[in-house]
Design a protein around this motif. Structure first.
Motif, PDB file in Angstrom:
ATOM      1  N   THR B   4       0.847  -1.177   0.000  1.00 37.63           N
ATOM      2  CA  THR B   4       0.000   0.000   0.000  1.00 37.63           C
ATOM      3  C   THR B   4       0.886   1.232   0.000  1.00 37.63           C
ATOM      4  O   THR B   4       2.074   1.149   0.277  1.00 37.63           O
ATOM      5  CB  THR B   4      -0.889   0.020   1.245  1.00 37.63           C
ATOM      6  N   VAL B   5       0.280   2.309  -0.306  1.00 35.41           N
ATOM      7  CA  VAL B   5       1.021   3.559  -0.343  1.00 35.41           C
ATOM      8  C   VAL B   5       0.650   4.366   0.890  1.00 35.41           C
ATOM      9  O   VAL B   5      -0.522   4.590   1.175  1.00 35.41           O
ATOM     10  CB  VAL B   5       0.695   4.344  -1.616  1.00 35.41           C
ATOM     11  N   ALA B   6       1.638   4.744   1.625  1.00 33.94           N
ATOM     12  CA  ALA B   6       1.394   5.508   2.843  1.00 33.94           C
ATOM     13  C   ALA B   6       0.850   6.885   2.499  1.00 33.94           C
ATOM     14  O   ALA B   6       1.216   7.476   1.496  1.00 33.94           O
ATOM     15  CB  ALA B   6       2.696   5.645   3.625  1.00 33.94           C
ATOM     16  N   VAL B   7      -0.048   7.347   3.331  1.00 32.68           N
ATOM     17  CA  VAL B   7      -0.585   8.692   3.140  1.00 32.68           C
ATOM     18  C   VAL B   7       0.435   9.684   3.654  1.00 32.68           C
ATOM     19  O   VAL B   7       0.798   9.679   4.830  1.00 32.68           O
ATOM     20  CB  VAL B   7      -1.910   8.853   3.893  1.00 32.68           C
ATOM     21  N   ALA B   8       0.915  10.479   2.771  1.00 25.72           N
ATOM     22  CA  ALA B   8       1.943  11.445   3.125  1.00 25.72           C
ATOM     23  C   ALA B   8       1.367  12.844   3.054  1.00 25.72           C
ATOM     24  O   ALA B   8       0.444  13.097   2.295  1.00 25.72           O
ATOM     25  CB  ALA B   8       3.122  11.320   2.164  1.00 25.72           C
ATOM     26  N   PRO B   9       1.893  13.744   3.850  1.00 19.95           N
ATOM     27  CA  PRO B   9       1.435  15.129   3.757  1.00 19.95           C
ATOM     28  C   PRO B   9       1.808  15.701   2.406  1.00 19.95           C
ATOM     29  O   PRO B   9       2.725  15.201   1.751  1.00 19.95           O
ATOM     30  CB  PRO B   9       2.196  15.823   4.900  1.00 19.95           C
ATOM     31  N   PRO B  10       1.095  16.743   1.982  1.00 20.51           N
ATOM     32  CA  PRO B  10       1.388  17.331   0.680  1.00 20.51           C
ATOM     33  C   PRO B  10       2.836  17.768   0.609  1.00 20.51           C
ATOM     34  O   PRO B  10       3.362  18.386   1.524  1.00 20.51           O
ATOM     35  CB  PRO B  10       0.442  18.534   0.624  1.00 20.51           C
ATOM     36  N   GLY B  11       3.425  17.429  -0.497  1.00 19.58           N
ATOM     37  CA  GLY B  11       4.806  17.814  -0.715  1.00 19.58           C
ATOM     38  C   GLY B  11       5.802  16.821  -0.173  1.00 19.58           C
ATOM     39  O   GLY B  11       6.981  16.890  -0.482  1.00 19.58           O
ATOM     40  N   ALA B  12       5.352  15.893   0.634  1.00 19.36           N
ATOM     41  CA  ALA B  12       6.277  14.915   1.192  1.00 19.36           C
ATOM     42  C   ALA B  12       6.456  13.773   0.209  1.00 19.36           C
ATOM     43  O   ALA B  12       5.618  13.512  -0.643  1.00 19.36           O
ATOM     44  CB  ALA B  12       5.749  14.387   2.515  1.00 19.36           C
ATOM     45  N   ALA B  13       7.583  13.118   0.354  1.00 22.03           N
ATOM     46  CA  ALA B  13       7.847  11.993  -0.512  1.00 22.03           C
ATOM     47  C   ALA B  13       6.907  10.854  -0.160  1.00 22.03           C
ATOM     48  O   ALA B  13       6.586  10.620   1.000  1.00 22.03           O
ATOM     49  CB  ALA B  13       9.296  11.549  -0.345  1.00 22.03           C
ATOM     50  N   ILE B  14       6.431  10.181  -1.189  1.00 23.87           N
ATOM     51  CA  ILE B  14       5.526   9.069  -0.977  1.00 23.87           C
ATOM     52  C   ILE B  14       6.357   7.801  -1.012  1.00 23.87           C
ATOM     53  O   ILE B  14       6.912   7.444  -2.035  1.00 23.87           O
ATOM     54  CB  ILE B  14       4.431   9.046  -2.047  1.00 23.87           C
ATOM     55  N   ILE B  15       6.464   7.150   0.112  1.00 25.81           N
ATOM     56  CA  ILE B  15       7.245   5.931   0.209  1.00 25.81           C
ATOM     57  C   ILE B  15       6.267   4.776   0.354  1.00 25.81           C
ATOM     58  O   ILE B  15       5.421   4.785   1.253  1.00 25.81           O
ATOM     59  CB  ILE B  15       8.192   5.979   1.415  1.00 25.81           C
ATOM     60  N   PRO B  16       6.379   3.793  -0.552  1.00 30.45           N
ATOM     61  CA  PRO B  16       5.473   2.669  -0.452  1.00 30.45           C
ATOM     62  C   PRO B  16       5.633   1.964   0.888  1.00 30.45           C
ATOM     63  O   PRO B  16       6.752   1.777   1.379  1.00 30.45           O
ATOM     64  CB  PRO B  16       5.887   1.773  -1.615  1.00 30.45           C
ATOM     65  N   ARG B  17       4.507   1.613   1.468  1.00 29.40           N
ATOM     66  CA  ARG B  17       4.554   0.851   2.717  1.00 29.40           C
ATOM     67  C   ARG B  17       4.654  -0.611   2.335  1.00 29.40           C
ATOM     68  O   ARG B  17       3.810  -1.125   1.608  1.00 29.40           O
ATOM     69  CB  ARG B  17       3.299   1.109   3.528  1.00 29.40           C
ATOM     70  N   VAL B  18       5.667  -1.261   2.809  1.00 23.95           N
ATOM     71  CA  VAL B  18       5.926  -2.628   2.380  1.00 23.95           C
ATOM     72  C   VAL B  18       5.970  -3.542   3.599  1.00 23.95           C
ATOM     73  O   VAL B  18       6.162  -3.108   4.729  1.00 23.95           O
ATOM     74  CB  VAL B  18       7.267  -2.720   1.618  1.00 23.95           C
ATOM     75  N   ASP B  19       5.777  -4.797   3.293  1.00 20.70           N
ATOM     76  CA  ASP B  19       5.924  -5.811   4.332  1.00 20.70           C
ATOM     77  C   ASP B  19       6.517  -7.047   3.686  1.00 20.70           C
ATOM     78  O   ASP B  19       6.981  -6.996   2.531  1.00 20.70           O
ATOM     79  CB  ASP B  19       4.572  -6.110   4.999  1.00 20.70           C
ATOM     80  N   GLY B  20       6.496  -8.139   4.399  1.00 18.27           N
ATOM     81  CA  GLY B  20       7.119  -9.350   3.883  1.00 18.27           C
ATOM     82  C   GLY B  20       6.466  -9.903   2.642  1.00 18.27           C
ATOM     83  O   GLY B  20       7.088 -10.655   1.891  1.00 18.27           O
ATOM     84  N   SER B  21       5.224  -9.529   2.389  1.00 21.14           N
ATOM     85  CA  SER B  21       4.533 -10.053   1.219  1.00 21.14           C
ATOM     86  C   SER B  21       4.636  -9.117   0.010  1.00 21.14           C
ATOM     87  O   SER B  21       4.083  -9.398  -1.040  1.00 21.14           O
ATOM     88  CB  SER B  21       3.055 -10.265   1.540  1.00 21.14           C
ATOM     89  N   SER B  22       5.333  -8.048   0.182  1.00 22.87           N
ATOM     90  CA  SER B  22       5.436  -7.091  -0.922  1.00 22.87           C
ATOM     91  C   SER B  22       6.284  -7.662  -2.046  1.00 22.87           C
ATOM     92  O   SER B  22       7.143  -8.522  -1.832  1.00 22.87           O
ATOM     93  CB  SER B  22       6.053  -5.784  -0.426  1.00 22.87           C
ATOM     94  N   SER B  23       6.029  -7.152  -3.218  1.00 19.59           N
ATOM     95  CA  SER B  23       6.790  -7.619  -4.380  1.00 19.59           C
ATOM     96  C   SER B  23       8.222  -7.092  -4.300  1.00 19.59           C
ATOM     97  O   SER B  23       8.520  -6.135  -3.563  1.00 19.59           O
ATOM     98  CB  SER B  23       6.131  -7.111  -5.661  1.00 19.59           C
ATOM     99  N   ASP B  24       9.072  -7.743  -5.078  1.00 18.67           N
ATOM    100  CA  ASP B  24      10.469  -7.309  -5.095  1.00 18.67           C
ATOM    101  C   ASP B  24      10.577  -5.865  -5.555  1.00 18.67           C
ATOM    102  O   ASP B  24      11.368  -5.077  -5.010  1.00 18.67           O
ATOM    103  CB  ASP B  24      11.272  -8.202  -6.042  1.00 18.67           C
ATOM    104  N   GLU B  25       9.783  -5.535  -6.539  1.00 18.63           N
ATOM    105  CA  GLU B  25       9.853  -4.182  -7.094  1.00 18.63           C
ATOM    106  C   GLU B  25       9.390  -3.141  -6.073  1.00 18.63           C
ATOM    107  O   GLU B  25       9.961  -2.053  -5.982  1.00 18.63           O
ATOM    108  CB  GLU B  25       9.005  -4.095  -8.366  1.00 18.63           C
ATOM    109  N   ALA B  26       8.360  -3.495  -5.305  1.00 20.13           N
ATOM    110  CA  ALA B  26       7.899  -2.562  -4.270  1.00 20.13           C
ATOM    111  C   ALA B  26       8.958  -2.382  -3.187  1.00 20.13           C
ATOM    112  O   ALA B  26       9.154  -1.277  -2.666  1.00 20.13           O
ATOM    113  CB  ALA B  26       6.598  -3.069  -3.653  1.00 20.13           C
ATOM    114  N   LEU B  27       9.624  -3.468  -2.868  1.00 22.15           N
ATOM    115  CA  LEU B  27      10.687  -3.364  -1.868  1.00 22.15           C
ATOM    116  C   LEU B  27      11.829  -2.484  -2.373  1.00 22.15           C
ATOM    117  O   LEU B  27      12.381  -1.671  -1.618  1.00 22.15           O
ATOM    118  CB  LEU B  27      11.209  -4.752  -1.515  1.00 22.15           C
TER     119      LEU B  27
END
Lengths: 346, 208
Positions: B4-27
């Protein structure tokens, strides 16, 4: 194996290999693992952090902004240039509009019909910007000029003035039918050239009307002592009594609109100042207007004309006040009958 | 896959929220965004496959360790430039293969060329190394155990076949991906895999 698909035998081989690898439990040394993970952590910490976002990766710090912006980064300089051009054009248009306000009124005044009785000086307040107070002033000014009591005339003229086109055909249409002899003063339209709280002054020198008559009936506005009279204007006396009433009413409207029209009046006054004065600073222009007031009061004939104009505009109190001052200053000056308050018996 | 994509404040970098089941590309994307945990997860997933890929191709376990570090450090260095046009494993094993070839080039000045690799220096290099490794005594000793025998059979494959097989088995690559990673055509990669499977089936029949 067809296009990456492994058949059963190949799958068995792969499974056997993976089982053998698991059985051997081969793995890198702990030192290698630690070195790799430490290097990865250092690389993250070493990345420059964005002061605003806190992002440590340059790519991530830039990409979300790029996604949020409706303008592609490659087109941003173009958008900046376009914004600058639009702002410049807007400034030029605004400047030209201001200049037109100063220049067009003279054309409008020139288009006025000649005064039937006298070549009254034309106040340059005609060039005022069109605000509500100005519209009321316009109606008032038109009142004596037009013999048509219907408000449509004023409305038509208002639109006419707003467009700042030559008003001559319309003026001809609404030309007063009253004979010139009906009143000694010319039914010359006069617009307010006023300065609200300080002095109401005829900021411009009297100019001969198109008729080329002398300025004997020139109309001027004097500084009223009361704030309510700040939006004052002078109007030519109407030939009819109904016109008087209407003028009175319009004067009241103007007085009510005076605060709002204050800045407009200043603009009108500024516009009425010719030549270099128009380009002078506000302080200088105010001084010039005060000088004009003094100048008018130094000439009893012009002062009297202004009083008559006030009288015609229905502002009897102001006219009386001015008249009293005139009498104090010029005790031997002969007061014409039309400068006196009308008693209704005349 | 579930990232999932973490909700970031406007202007902040959007860093994907990852866990052990995330794809390699998401990691990888999360690591690009500064999440060191994502790299640890990736490393956990592929440290052994990469190590085995290297270990099967090298006779020296220490050399495999060194190469493993080089591979993952290359991943760290090049993470900012990673664009998920292909699977992460394809990118990762391509790096591993490059490091392996560099190692062989540095360690082995002379290689034998076979007909198949006559026009491909890399393949010639790989085959020369494979021929030398297959006759080493320790490899014969390891074949006593069943697992070791099978692993030895893998290691005994011609380099290009072994490489194709290991990319397929360790990197879970399809034929197309093997072809892409090794820089050969689809048919060539398919042929190499077919030969490798044939030899390994024979080896399995022997010790089964």
């Amino acid at each position: 194996m067809n296009n990456g698909e492994t058949n059963t035998h190949e799958r068995r081989v792969v499974d056997a290999y993976r089982a053998a690898s698991d059985a051997l439990d081969e793995q890198p040394s702990a030192q290698a693992r630690a070195t790799i993970l430490a290097a990865a952590a250092r690389a993250v910490e070493a990345q420059p952090a964005d002061a605003a976002t806190g992002a440590t990766s340059k790519r991530q710090a830039v990409r979300p902004r790029a996604r949020m912006s409706p303008i592609a980064p490659s087109k941003r300089p173009l958008a900046l240039v376009a914004s600058f051009l639009v702002a410049t054009v807007a400034l030029v248009i605004a400047t030209q509009t201001d200049e037109q306000r100063e220049t067009n009124p003279s054309a409008l005044v020139a288009s006025k019909p000649p005064a039937p009785a006298a070549g009254a000086p034309v106040a340059t307040a005609e060039n005022a910007p069109m605000a509500d107070a100005d519209m009321a002033a316009k109606r008032e000014a038109l009142g004596p000029t037009t013999s048509l009591p219907t408000p449509g005339v004023a409305a038509v003229d208002k639109v006419d003035t707003m467009r700042q086109v030559d008003a001559r055909p319309l003026r001809k249409q609404v030309q007063p039918a009253a004979p010139a002899a009906a009143r000694p003063a010319a039914p010359q339209v006069e617009r307010p050239a006023v300065r609200s709280e300080r002095a109401l002054a005829d900021a411009s020198e009297p100019k001969p009307a198109e008729g080329g008559r002398a300025a004997s009936t020139s109309v001027a506005v004097t500084p009223p002592p009361s704030p309510a009279a700040s939006g004052v204007l002078a109007a030519v006396p109407p030939p009819l009594a109904s016109s008087e009433e209407r003028a009175k009413e319009n004067a009241n409207q103007l007085a009510a609109a005076a605060p709002r029209a204050d800045r407009r009046a200043l603009a009108e006054t500024d516009a009425a100042v010719p030549g270099k004065l128009a380009k002078a600073r506000p302080v200088e222009r105010t001084a010039a207007i005060a000088e004009g007031v003094v100048e008018v009061e130094n000439d009893p004939a012009r002062w009297m004309d202004r009083i008559i104009a006030l009288r015609d505009a229905g502002r009897d109190e102001d006219a009386d006040r001015e008249l009293a001052r005139l009498r104090e200053r010029y005790a031997d000056f002969k007061i014409p009958p039309n400068a006196l308050r009308r008693t209704g018996t005349r | 896959m579930g990232e999932t994509v973490a909700v970031a404040p406007p202007g902040a970098a959007i860093i994907p929220r990852v866990d052990g089941s995330s794809s390699d590309e998401a990691l990888m994307a999360a690591y690009q965004g500064g999440d060191a945990r994502s790299f640890a997860m990736l490393f956990e997933r592929y440290e052994r496959p990469v190590f085995r890929f290297l270990r099967r191709s090298l006779s020296d376990a220490a050399a495999a360790d060194d190469l493993l570090q080089e591979v993952w450090l290359a991943v760290v260095r090049n993470a900012a430039g990673y664009v998920p046009r292909a699977k992460f494993t394809t990118w990762l094993f391509t790096i591993a293969r490059s490091k392996l070839i560099d190692h062989w080039r540095a360690a082995t000045p002379m290689v034998s060329l076979d007909e198949e690799a006559a026009n491909d220096p890399d393949e010639a290099l790989l085959d020369g190394i494979a021929a030398a490794a297959s006759v080493q005594p320790e490899m014969q000793a390891m074949s006593r155990a069943q697992a070791r025998a099978f692993v030895a059979a893998v290691e005994a494959l011609p380099a290009v076949q072994r490489e194709a097989f290991l990319l397929h088995a360790e990197g879970d690559m399809t034929v197309e991906e093997v072809a892409q990673a090794t820089g050969v055509g689809f048919e060539t990669a398919k042929s190499r895999l077919r030969y490798a499977f044939g030899k390994l089936r024979t080896a399995m029949e022997v010790w089964q």
